[in-house]
Design an enzyme around this catalytic site. Structure first.
Site, mmCIF file in Angstrom:
data_model
loop_
_atom_site.group_PDB
_atom_site.id
_atom_site.type_symbol
_atom_site.label_atom_id
_atom_site.label_comp_id
_atom_site.label_asym_id
_atom_site.label_seq_id
_atom_site.Cartn_x
_atom_site.Cartn_y
_atom_site.Cartn_z
ATOM 1 C CD GLU A 443 10.953 20.119 47.931
ATOM 2 O OE1 GLU A 443 10.214 20.446 46.994
ATOM 3 O OE2 GLU A 443 10.613 20.125 49.111
HETATM 4 C C1 LIG Z 1 13.038 12.755 55.138
HETATM 5 C C2 LIG Z 1 11.903 13.227 54.288
HETATM 6 C C3 LIG Z 1 11.511 14.548 54.337
HETATM 7 C C4 LIG Z 1 10.410 14.995 53.582
HETATM 8 N N1 LIG Z 1 9.978 16.283 53.695
HETATM 9 C C5 LIG Z 1 8.788 16.632 53.143
HETATM 10 C C6 LIG Z 1 8.174 17.883 53.426
HETATM 11 O O1 LIG Z 1 8.742 18.728 54.127
HETATM 12 N N2 LIG Z 1 6.948 18.140 52.913
HETATM 13 C C7 LIG Z 1 6.288 17.245 52.126
HETATM 14 O O2 LIG Z 1 5.170 17.529 51.717
HETATM 15 N N3 LIG Z 1 6.848 16.050 51.820
HETATM 16 C C8 LIG Z 1 8.072 15.720 52.308
HETATM 17 N N4 LIG Z 1 8.638 14.505 52.028
HETATM 18 C C9 LIG Z 1 7.954 13.612 51.110
HETATM 19 C C10 LIG Z 1 8.690 13.480 49.777
HETATM 20 O O3 LIG Z 1 8.585 14.673 49.041
HETATM 21 C C11 LIG Z 1 8.087 12.261 49.063
HETATM 22 O O4 LIG Z 1 8.579 11.123 49.749
HETATM 23 C C12 LIG Z 1 8.451 12.204 47.600
HETATM 24 O O5 LIG Z 1 7.835 13.237 46.904
HETATM 25 C C13 LIG Z 1 8.052 10.871 46.960
HETATM 26 O O6 LIG Z 1 6.751 10.508 47.300
HETATM 27 P P1 LIG Z 1 6.483 9.030 47.903
HETATM 28 O O7 LIG Z 1 7.441 8.819 48.997
HETATM 29 O O8 LIG Z 1 5.054 8.904 48.210
HETATM 30 O O9 LIG Z 1 6.869 8.061 46.737
HETATM 31 P P2 LIG Z 1 5.911 7.636 45.514
HETATM 32 O O10 LIG Z 1 5.254 8.832 44.964
HETATM 33 O O11 LIG Z 1 5.080 6.519 45.962
HETATM 34 O O12 LIG Z 1 6.980 7.143 44.458
HETATM 35 C C14 LIG Z 1 7.619 5.855 44.559
HETATM 36 C C15 LIG Z 1 8.517 5.664 43.337
HETATM 37 O O13 LIG Z 1 7.724 5.713 42.150
HETATM 38 C C16 LIG Z 1 8.271 6.648 41.256
HETATM 39 N N5 LIG Z 1 7.210 7.297 40.477
HETATM 40 C C17 LIG Z 1 6.054 7.808 40.921
HETATM 41 N N6 LIG Z 1 5.353 8.334 39.900
HETATM 42 C C18 LIG Z 1 6.089 8.159 38.790
HETATM 43 C C19 LIG Z 1 5.933 8.489 37.412
HETATM 44 N N7 LIG Z 1 4.866 9.154 36.967
HETATM 45 N N8 LIG Z 1 6.904 8.139 36.539
HETATM 46 C C20 LIG Z 1 8.002 7.499 36.964
HETATM 47 N N9 LIG Z 1 8.215 7.159 38.252
HETATM 48 C C21 LIG Z 1 7.277 7.488 39.156
HETATM 49 C C22 LIG Z 1 8.992 7.665 42.127
HETATM 50 O O14 LIG Z 1 9.988 8.371 41.385
HETATM 51 C C23 LIG Z 1 9.575 6.759 43.198
HETATM 52 O O15 LIG Z 1 10.766 6.195 42.749
HETATM 53 C C24 LIG Z 1 9.752 14.067 52.730
HETATM 54 C C25 LIG Z 1 10.174 12.746 52.669
HETATM 55 C C26 LIG Z 1 11.221 12.314 53.452
HETATM 56 C C27 LIG Z 1 11.606 10.849 53.395
#
Ligand SMILES: Cc1cc2nc3c(=O)[nH]c(=O)nc-3n(C[C@H](O)[C@H](O)[C@H](O)COP(=O)(O)OP(=O)(O)OC[C@H]3O[C@@H](n4cnc5c(N)ncnc54)[C@H](O)[C@@H]3O)c2cc1C
Length: 596
Positions: A443
């Site tokens: 989220e």
């Molecule tokens: C169990 C689980 C359930 C989920 N359920 C859903 C769902 O129902 N629907 C859905 O669409 N998604 C879902 N997700 C996805 C989840 O919302 C994403 O994993 C999350 O938004 C982070 O995206 P990412 O994993 O690609 O990490 P990334 O976006 O690659 O981020 C990696 C790191 O970089 C940091 N970062 C990125 N950009 C910035 C910035 N501009 N400034 C500072 N730091 C930054 C982040 O904070 C994080 O620490 C789920 C994930 C999991 C693991």
């Protein structure tokens, strides 16, 4: 073994004694009939359902997890989940706080939020299925066409169908502007959608006959980045003329993730292979439409963590009264036993009180926000609606990030209270720690929440929203300024309010010169704001408890003691946070990438 008692007494305290919700609800035509007896009766029944039906499935659901049949793309949820869902639907729980125009019971969000907390204490993984459904309901309610609403809302409200939010793709998480899923217009006004989504919670399961996916995708002529994203509703089964199930749509679960916690919830990879969908809201304005769902979900994630904090606290407190180890430093407390119960040890108490102060402070904050939402949606006065919307916008990232960070701390402390028994499975405590961890990530990660708060909600409007909340705090401080008994609470609250104002100005000035200063300070800044809110609510709760302390009801002396603990032992964290926020970004940014 793990236990859970719904915290109805504390919910009544917050709803009725702290916030006086029924007086506020009387001013909202939609909720004017919702009196104290109705609220308490609903919570009583909700408590029974969560403790008796959901809680017994929590540990078994975690151990069993979900299984995918790759050939049929079907997912089986753990034993008992389906029956519990049937009971949930038959009792009408999904409709609790939904619009009566679509079959809902129209109860206020303030009641819905209490139910959400209890469901999450009992079983976070199970609760995510109906939780996402409610988010999909809200997005379609706000942005759907009349036809989409008629087609989907009654089924989502009744719980016959569930919902999902499909944003994330392998290369596109935080940065949704990168997403690639495509939507090609068809001659009949519908769209053919193709792409790959990952991490989709409740993306496939056996609880309901249909799943209503809300999917972000790009139209062929869409601009690059986040300005070119549209929202589509893509049901697993297309809807037949009579409103029932039609053809199977081309959206399939291809894998489920193996993950740290929430094992009972299916986290799915979904392939959209030319699935049929319809546009929700305006073309290229999908993110704005999806934000309705994301905001609801952010508060929902806060409730997940509040629920876990509460249940972890209850189990750790019960254990600490039973487990005997060593003697108290200040002399034997249980001479009839070979050692004293560990609750005599100051540090065990500190860990328990930390969890308790976070649970009770979080409940006060969450219910305050829920009441703001009720007013935002239902007040006949436009100015009140606007004012409440501003406060909800400001407080949502704080509820999401502060409550989820606190739950991580609290569940870890509660595990520590159980010593080695906390780390092994039998007691259920390690599951709370594992389940709590995801809440800081999905989220929008907590970093993203902090950037939203400081960058958009505070600096983005020159502190206007923050000032409104500041006035609320200042009003309370002034009101209690001459109340001797309240000085121990009001003085640190006023002091933190002043410091936050100065810090905001300082960061704002630095940000003019270098925008990275916002990113360097944001996480600390959000935590300081969270503490300001908790200090405000703990001071207000202390005021109620002080007035009732002669009643002889130990509830009030415990409340007062927890308030004092919060101000003495947790609020001082802000001194360190202010220092680190002020230290700025230089030490973070000067190391060259290659040297990491
Ligand atoms: C169990 C689980 C359930 C989920 N359920 C859903 C769902 O129902 N629907 C859905 O669409 N998604 C879902 N997700 C996805 C989840 O919302 C994403 O994993 C999350 O938004 C982070 O995206 P990412 O994993 O690609 O990490 P990334 O976006 O690659 O981020 C990696 C790191 O970089 C940091 N970062 C990125 N950009 C910035 C910035 N501009 N400034 C500072 N730091 C930054 C982040 O904070 C994080 O620490 C789920 C994930 C999991 C693991």
């Amino acid at each position: 073994m793990a236990q859970y008692t719904p915290p109805l007494r504390d919910m009544h305290f917050v709803l009725h004694e702290l916030l006086d919700v029924t007086t506020h609800l009387k001013e909202l035509p939609a909720h004017a009939e919702c009196d104290l007896d109705t609220i308490n009766a609903v919570l009583e029944e909700a408590g029974k359902f969560t403790a008796e039906v959901l809680f017994p499935l929590n540990q078994s659901g975690d151990a069993e997890g979900c299984t995918l049949d790759v050939a049929t793309h079907t997912v089986a949820t753990p034993k008992g989940f389906k029956q519990a869902y049937r009971q949930f639907v038959e009792a009408g729980w999904p409709a609790l706080s939904s619009d009566p125009a679509f079959g809902g019971q129209g109860l206020p969000a303030s009641v819905g939020v209490c139910f959400a907390e209890m469901q999450n204490s009992a079983n976070q993984a199970w609760t995510m299925y109906p939780g996402l459904t409610h988010g999909a309901y809200e997005a379609l309610h706000a942005h759907g066409t009349a036809e989409q609403k008629a087609m989907f809302l009654p089924k989502l409200v009744s719980g016959e169908w569930t919902g999902t939010m499909c944003l994330t793709e392998p290369h596109s998480g935080t940065d949704l502007g990168l997403l690639r899923t495509k939507a090609e217009p068809l001659a009949d006004g519908r769209y053919r959608i193709s792409g790959e989504k990952i991490f989709i919670s409740a993306g496939e399961h056996d609880l309901a006959e249909n799943i209503v996916h809300l999917v972000l995708a790009r139209l062929p002529d869409a601009p690059q980045g986040s300005k070119g994203i549209s929202l589509f509703v893509v049901p697993k089964f297309l809807v037949a003329e009579d409103g029932g199930l039609g053809e199977r749509n081309a959206i399939f679960c291809t894998a489920i993730e193996h993950k740290m916690g929430i094992h009972g919830n299916a986290t799915c990879q979904l392939l959209l292979d030319g699935a049929i969908g319809t546009l929700v809201g305006q073309p290229n304005k999908g993110l704005a439409a999806m934000f309705v769902m994301m905001n609801a979900a952010r508060l929902g994630v806060g409730m997940q963590s509040l629920g876990l904090t509460e249940v972890a606290y209850q189990n750790a407190a019960a254990y600490a009264k039973e487990r005997i180890q060593m003697r108290s430093l200040s002399g034997t407390k249980a001479p009839d036993k070979p050692a004293d119960p560990i609750i005599v040890h100051p540090d065990v108490r500190k860990m328990l009180l930390t969890a308790r102060a976070y649970a009770e402070g979080g409940r006060a904050l969450a219910l305050y926000v829920a009441l703001l939402i009720d007013k935002e949606l239902n007040s006949p006065d436009e100015a009140v609606r606007r004012d409440c919307a501003d406060q909800v916008a400001l407080l949502t990232p704080i509820v999401k990030a502060f409550l989820t960070d606190n739950a991580w701390i609290a569940t870890s402390h509660c595990m520590q209270v159980l010593g080695g028994h906390g780390y092994i499975r039998d007691w259920g405590m390690e599951q709370y720690v594992r389940d709590a961890r995801i809440n800081m990530i999905y989220e929008g990660t907590n970093t993203v929440q902090s950037l939203d708060l400081l960058g958009r909600k505070v600096l983005g409007d020159n502190g206007a929203k923050l000032k409104k909340f500041g006035q609320l705090v200042a009003g309370f401080v002034e009101e209690e300024g001459t109340n001797e008994a309240m000085q121990e609470f009001v003085n640190p609250l006023a002091d933190l309010g002043d410091k936050l104002t100065k810090l905001t100005t300082e960061i704002g000035m630095k940000a003019f010169a270098n925008a990275d200063e916002v990113g360097a300070a944001a996480v600390d800044y959000l935590r300081i704001c969270g503490h300001l809110l908790f200090a405000y609510f703990w001071a207000r709760m202390a005021k109620v408890a002080l007035a009732k302390q002669d009643s002889g009801d130990p509830f009030y002396s415990a409340k007062l003691a927890t308030a004092r603990f919060y101000f003495a032992k947790l609020l001082p964290e802000t001194a360190m946070l202010i220092r680190t926020a002020r230290a700025g970004g230089k030490t973070l940014m000067e190391i060259e990438e290659a040297l990491f």
